[in-house]
Design a protein around this motif. Structure first.
Motif, PDB file in Angstrom:
ATOM      1  N   ALA A  64      38.272 112.861 -15.948  1.00 43.58           N
ATOM      2  CA  ALA A  64      39.548 113.544 -16.153  1.00 43.58           C
ATOM      3  C   ALA A  64      40.606 112.577 -16.668  1.00 43.58           C
ATOM      4  O   ALA A  64      40.527 111.369 -16.473  1.00 43.58           O
ATOM      5  CB  ALA A  64      40.000 114.170 -14.848  1.00 43.58           C
ATOM      6  N   VAL A  65      41.605 113.144 -17.309  1.00 43.81           N
ATOM      7  CA  VAL A  65      42.761 112.367 -17.755  1.00 43.81           C
ATOM      8  C   VAL A  65      43.463 111.823 -16.501  1.00 43.81           C
ATOM      9  O   VAL A  65      43.596 112.542 -15.516  1.00 43.81           O
ATOM     10  CB  VAL A  65      43.711 113.278 -18.557  1.00 43.81           C
ATOM     11  CG1 VAL A  65      44.967 112.522 -18.974  1.00 43.81           C
ATOM     12  CG2 VAL A  65      42.988 113.852 -19.755  1.00 43.81           C
ATOM     13  N   PRO A  66      43.890 110.544 -16.527  1.00 43.49           N
ATOM     14  CA  PRO A  66      44.523 109.992 -15.316  1.00 43.49           C
ATOM     15  C   PRO A  66      45.756 110.793 -14.896  1.00 43.49           C
ATOM     16  O   PRO A  66      46.491 111.290 -15.738  1.00 43.49           O
ATOM     17  CB  PRO A  66      44.932 108.578 -15.762  1.00 43.49           C
ATOM     18  CG  PRO A  66      44.111 108.257 -16.940  1.00 43.49           C
ATOM     19  CD  PRO A  66      43.809 109.560 -17.609  1.00 43.49           C
ATOM     20  N   CYS A  67      45.941 110.935 -13.581  1.00 41.78           N
ATOM     21  CA  CYS A  67      47.127 111.629 -13.095  1.00 41.78           C
ATOM     22  C   CYS A  67      47.789 110.760 -12.027  1.00 41.78           C
ATOM     23  O   CYS A  67      47.229 109.756 -11.593  1.00 41.78           O
ATOM     24  CB  CYS A  67      46.752 112.999 -12.517  1.00 41.78           C
ATOM     25  SG  CYS A  67      45.770 112.903 -11.031  1.00 41.78           S
ATOM     26  N   ALA A  68      48.973 111.153 -11.624  1.00 45.61           N
ATOM     27  CA  ALA A  68      49.667 110.428 -10.562  1.00 45.61           C
ATOM     28  C   ALA A  68      49.174 110.948  -9.226  1.00 45.61           C
ATOM     29  O   ALA A  68      48.993 112.157  -9.059  1.00 45.61           O
ATOM     30  CB  ALA A  68      51.167 110.633 -10.697  1.00 45.61           C
ATOM     31  N   ARG A  69      48.953 110.047  -8.270  1.00 46.77           N
ATOM     32  CA  ARG A  69      48.446 110.435  -6.953  1.00 46.77           C
ATOM     33  C   ARG A  69      49.369 109.850  -5.892  1.00 46.77           C
ATOM     34  O   ARG A  69      49.818 108.713  -5.993  1.00 46.77           O
ATOM     35  CB  ARG A  69      47.040 109.890  -6.725  1.00 46.77           C
ATOM     36  CG  ARG A  69      46.041 110.336  -7.771  1.00 46.77           C
ATOM     37  CD  ARG A  69      44.875 109.356  -7.832  1.00 46.77           C
ATOM     38  NE  ARG A  69      44.198 109.452  -9.122  1.00 46.77           N
ATOM     39  CZ  ARG A  69      43.181 110.268  -9.358  1.00 46.77           C
ATOM     40  NH1 ARG A  69      42.714 111.029  -8.406  1.00 46.77           N
ATOM     41  NH2 ARG A  69      42.623 110.322 -10.546  1.00 46.77           N
ATOM     42  N   LEU A  70      49.573 110.623  -4.854  1.00 48.31           N
ATOM     43  CA  LEU A  70      50.476 110.211  -3.789  1.00 48.31           C
ATOM     44  C   LEU A  70      49.795 110.500  -2.461  1.00 48.31           C
ATOM     45  O   LEU A  70      49.267 111.589  -2.255  1.00 48.31           O
ATOM     46  CB  LEU A  70      51.743 111.044  -3.924  1.00 48.31           C
ATOM     47  CG  LEU A  70      53.035 110.552  -3.296  1.00 48.31           C
ATOM     48  CD1 LEU A  70      53.438 109.229  -3.913  1.00 48.31           C
ATOM     49  CD2 LEU A  70      54.138 111.585  -3.524  1.00 48.31           C
ATOM     50  N   SER A  71      49.785 109.497  -1.582  1.00 47.83           N
ATOM     51  CA  SER A  71      49.281 109.728  -0.234  1.00 47.83           C
ATOM     52  C   SER A  71      50.475 109.936   0.677  1.00 47.83           C
ATOM     53  O   SER A  71      51.366 109.092   0.744  1.00 47.83           O
ATOM     54  CB  SER A  71      48.462 108.511   0.222  1.00 47.83           C
ATOM     55  OG  SER A  71      48.247 108.589   1.617  1.00 47.83           O
ATOM     56  N   LEU A  72      50.500 111.065   1.373  1.00 45.49           N
ATOM     57  CA  LEU A  72      51.647 111.419   2.203  1.00 45.49           C
ATOM     58  C   LEU A  72      51.207 111.568   3.647  1.00 45.49           C
ATOM     59  O   LEU A  72      50.281 112.324   3.947  1.00 45.49           O
ATOM     60  CB  LEU A  72      52.252 112.729   1.681  1.00 45.49           C
ATOM     61  CG  LEU A  72      53.455 113.276   2.450  1.00 45.49           C
ATOM     62  CD1 LEU A  72      54.648 112.356   2.306  1.00 45.49           C
ATOM     63  CD2 LEU A  72      53.814 114.666   1.941  1.00 45.49           C
ATOM     64  N   ARG A  73      51.848 110.811   4.533  1.00 46.98           N
ATOM     65  CA  ARG A  73      51.568 110.935   5.962  1.00 46.98           C
ATOM     66  C   ARG A  73      52.870 111.332   6.642  1.00 46.98           C
ATOM     67  O   ARG A  73      53.881 110.637   6.497  1.00 46.98           O
ATOM     68  CB  ARG A  73      51.093 109.596   6.556  1.00 46.98           C
ATOM     69  CG  ARG A  73      49.901 108.962   5.862  1.00 46.98           C
ATOM     70  CD  ARG A  73      48.609 109.696   6.065  1.00 46.98           C
ATOM     71  NE  ARG A  73      48.207 109.854   7.440  1.00 46.98           N
ATOM     72  CZ  ARG A  73      47.252 109.144   8.039  1.00 46.98           C
ATOM     73  NH1 ARG A  73      46.628 108.194   7.396  1.00 46.98           N
ATOM     74  NH2 ARG A  73      46.910 109.389   9.296  1.00 46.98           N
ATOM     75  N   ALA A  74      52.839 112.396   7.386  1.00 45.97           N
ATOM     76  CA  ALA A  74      54.046 112.845   8.095  1.00 45.97           C
ATOM     77  C   ALA A  74      53.619 113.789   9.186  1.00 45.97           C
ATOM     78  O   ALA A  74      52.537 114.356   9.147  1.00 45.97           O
ATOM     79  CB  ALA A  74      54.999 113.548   7.141  1.00 45.97           C
ATOM     80  N   ARG A  75      54.471 113.966  10.195  1.00 41.54           N
ATOM     81  CA  ARG A  75      54.133 114.934  11.228  1.00 41.54           C
ATOM     82  C   ARG A  75      55.390 115.524  11.839  1.00 41.54           C
ATOM     83  O   ARG A  75      56.486 115.007  11.637  1.00 41.54           O
ATOM     84  CB  ARG A  75      53.248 114.307  12.296  1.00 41.54           C
ATOM     85  CG  ARG A  75      53.901 113.198  13.080  1.00 41.54           C
ATOM     86  CD  ARG A  75      52.985 112.752  14.181  1.00 41.54           C
ATOM     87  NE  ARG A  75      52.302 111.513  13.808  1.00 41.54           N
ATOM     88  CZ  ARG A  75      51.465 110.860  14.617  1.00 41.54           C
ATOM     89  NH1 ARG A  75      51.162 111.332  15.776  1.00 41.54           N
ATOM     90  NH2 ARG A  75      50.908 109.737  14.242  1.00 41.54           N
ATOM     91  N   GLY A  76      55.214 116.599  12.557  1.00 45.77           N
ATOM     92  CA  GLY A  76      56.291 117.205  13.326  1.00 45.77           C
ATOM     93  C   GLY A  76      57.452 117.663  12.468  1.00 45.77           C
ATOM     94  O   GLY A  76      57.276 118.352  11.460  1.00 45.77           O
ATOM     95  N   ALA A  77      58.638 117.205  12.845  1.00 40.86           N
ATOM     96  CA  ALA A  77      59.864 117.694  12.228  1.00 40.86           C
ATOM     97  C   ALA A  77      60.024 117.228  10.782  1.00 40.86           C
ATOM     98  O   ALA A  77      60.854 117.769  10.052  1.00 40.86           O
ATOM     99  CB  ALA A  77      61.062 117.227  13.053  1.00 40.86           C
ATOM    100  N   ALA A  78      59.246 116.224  10.356  1.00 37.81           N
ATOM    101  CA  ALA A  78      59.409 115.714   8.988  1.00 37.81           C
ATOM    102  C   ALA A  78      58.758 116.628   7.952  1.00 37.81           C
ATOM    103  O   ALA A  78      59.075 116.551   6.768  1.00 37.81           O
ATOM    104  CB  ALA A  78      58.832 114.311   8.891  1.00 37.81           C
ATOM    105  N   VAL A  79      57.847 117.499   8.379  1.00 40.89           N
ATOM    106  CA  VAL A  79      57.039 118.250   7.414  1.00 40.89           C
ATOM    107  C   VAL A  79      57.873 119.270   6.630  1.00 40.89           C
ATOM    108  O   VAL A  79      57.791 119.333   5.400  1.00 40.89           O
ATOM    109  CB  VAL A  79      55.850 118.933   8.120  1.00 40.89           C
ATOM    110  CG1 VAL A  79      55.075 119.787   7.145  1.00 40.89           C
ATOM    111  CG2 VAL A  79      54.938 117.876   8.742  1.00 40.89           C
ATOM    112  N   ALA A  80      58.705 120.031   7.340  1.00 42.31           N
ATOM    113  CA  ALA A  80      59.487 121.068   6.658  1.00 42.31           C
ATOM    114  C   ALA A  80      60.458 120.474   5.633  1.00 42.31           C
ATOM    115  O   ALA A  80      60.493 120.936   4.476  1.00 42.31           O
ATOM    116  CB  ALA A  80      60.213 121.933   7.686  1.00 42.31           C
ATOM    117  N   PRO A  81      61.242 119.428   5.980  1.00 43.33           N
ATOM    118  CA  PRO A  81      62.132 118.842   4.967  1.00 43.33           C
ATOM    119  C   PRO A  81      61.376 118.265   3.777  1.00 43.33           C
ATOM    120  O   PRO A  81      61.836 118.363   2.645  1.00 43.33           O
ATOM    121  CB  PRO A  81      62.876 117.739   5.724  1.00 43.33           C
ATOM    122  CG  PRO A  81      62.667 118.013   7.157  1.00 43.33           C
ATOM    123  CD  PRO A  81      61.446 118.824   7.305  1.00 43.33           C
TER     124      PRO A  81
END
Lengths: 100, 185
Positions: free
Chosen positions: B22-39
């Motif tokens: 595939a054509v290269p894309c941007a990738r992001l690893s996101l770790r969060a929990r609890g109250a941080a998820v909705a914002p």
């Protein structure tokens, strides 16, 4: 191959996705410096080596990556239950009652 | 026979399945929990999926999120969208601690498609391909390597592989393409 139920993914998946991680419910002492050598030895090295239902930790290494606890019969290799880390240990009576 | 992974494009093709880079894309690893998820959901412009294995994308379709674990997501985006995503996450850091890391350089993506693409996966994957519904994704194991598998449709998959494992898996999958076709013939 064993099929293991991951309590976080809520799926039953092949053993190859998981890693065994030793006995469960071995709590690190609240105040390590107050421990005697004998108590440290017990914490670090002494394990129950159960024949029969064994409370142990597993990690869903190639999946959600989480550690969880399981009760596995070391004789038949059958999993009686899996439950999230931090949850209280289920009583053996309730597990064997359910499974028979 | 290691396929050439230096440029995006087809790597192997047969009557059974087709393998391409595939054509290269941007990738992001996101770790969060609890109250941080909705914002974070609001800042990223998508609803971070609830259940492990489910996906969500922005209205514009330039960013897609897959839930990998209880507090872990991976995001794929167009390279142009990446600075905006990182800035949106960074702005939330003081009130909502989380981790958003640019992992674009870590992996490449292989695309598997064709009438027997799901069968091709059974070559190295212990789990049942049909346990992953179209439109979902999972992190799983393929021939001893941790990969992230995105099922786009019944007969189309995307597989994210760490660079160092890619030559091995690409050559295995290319061999599989040829073998499945030889079986049909």
């Amino acid at each position: 191959m064993l099929l293991i139920h991951c309590p976080y993914c809520d799926e039953t998946l092949p053993e190859l996705e998981f890693a065994h991680a030793g006995e469960a419910h071995v709590a690190r002492p609240e105040n390590p410096s107050a421990q005697s050598d004998a108590e440290w030895e017990e914490f670090l090295f002494i394990r129950r080596n159960v024949k029969g239902p064994h409370y142990e930790r597993w990690r869903h290494t190639h999946g959600c990556g989480r550690f969880f606890n399981a009760v596995r019969d070391t004789v038949s290799d059958r999993f009686l239950a899996t439950y999230p880390a931090g949850a209280p240990r289920p009583s053996l009576a309730s597990l064997t009652g359910e499974s028979e | 026979m290691t396929p050439d992974l230096s440029a995006p494009g087809p790597l192997a093709e047969s009557a059974a399945a087709k393998l391409s880079l595939a054509v290269p894309c941007a990738r992001l690893s996101l770790r969060a929990r609890g109250a941080a998820v909705a914002p974070l959901s609001a800042a990223l412009g998508l609803t971070l999926p609830e259940r492990i294995g489910t996906r969500a994308s922005t209205a514009a379709g330039d960013t897609e999120a897959l839930r990998l674990g209880p507090d872990e997501w991976v995001l794929h985006a167009t390279p142009a969208a990446l600075p905006g995503l990182l800035a949106a996450c960074a702005a939330l850091s003081p009130e909502h601690p989380h981790s958003a890391v640019d992992i674009s350089g870590r992996e490449l993506t292989l695309v598997l498609e064709g009438p027997r693409a799901a069968e091709l996966l059974t070559l190295g994957m212990p789990r049942d391909p049909d346990s992953i519904a179209p439109g979902e994704g999972r992190r799983t194991l393929f021939d001893g390597v941790s990969v992230v598998l995105w099922r786009e449709a019944d007969t189309r998959f995307r597989m994210d592989i760490w660079h160092s494992f890619a030559p091995h898996l690409a050559s295995l999958l290319a061999t599989g393409c040829a073998e499945l076709a030889a079986e049909t013939a």
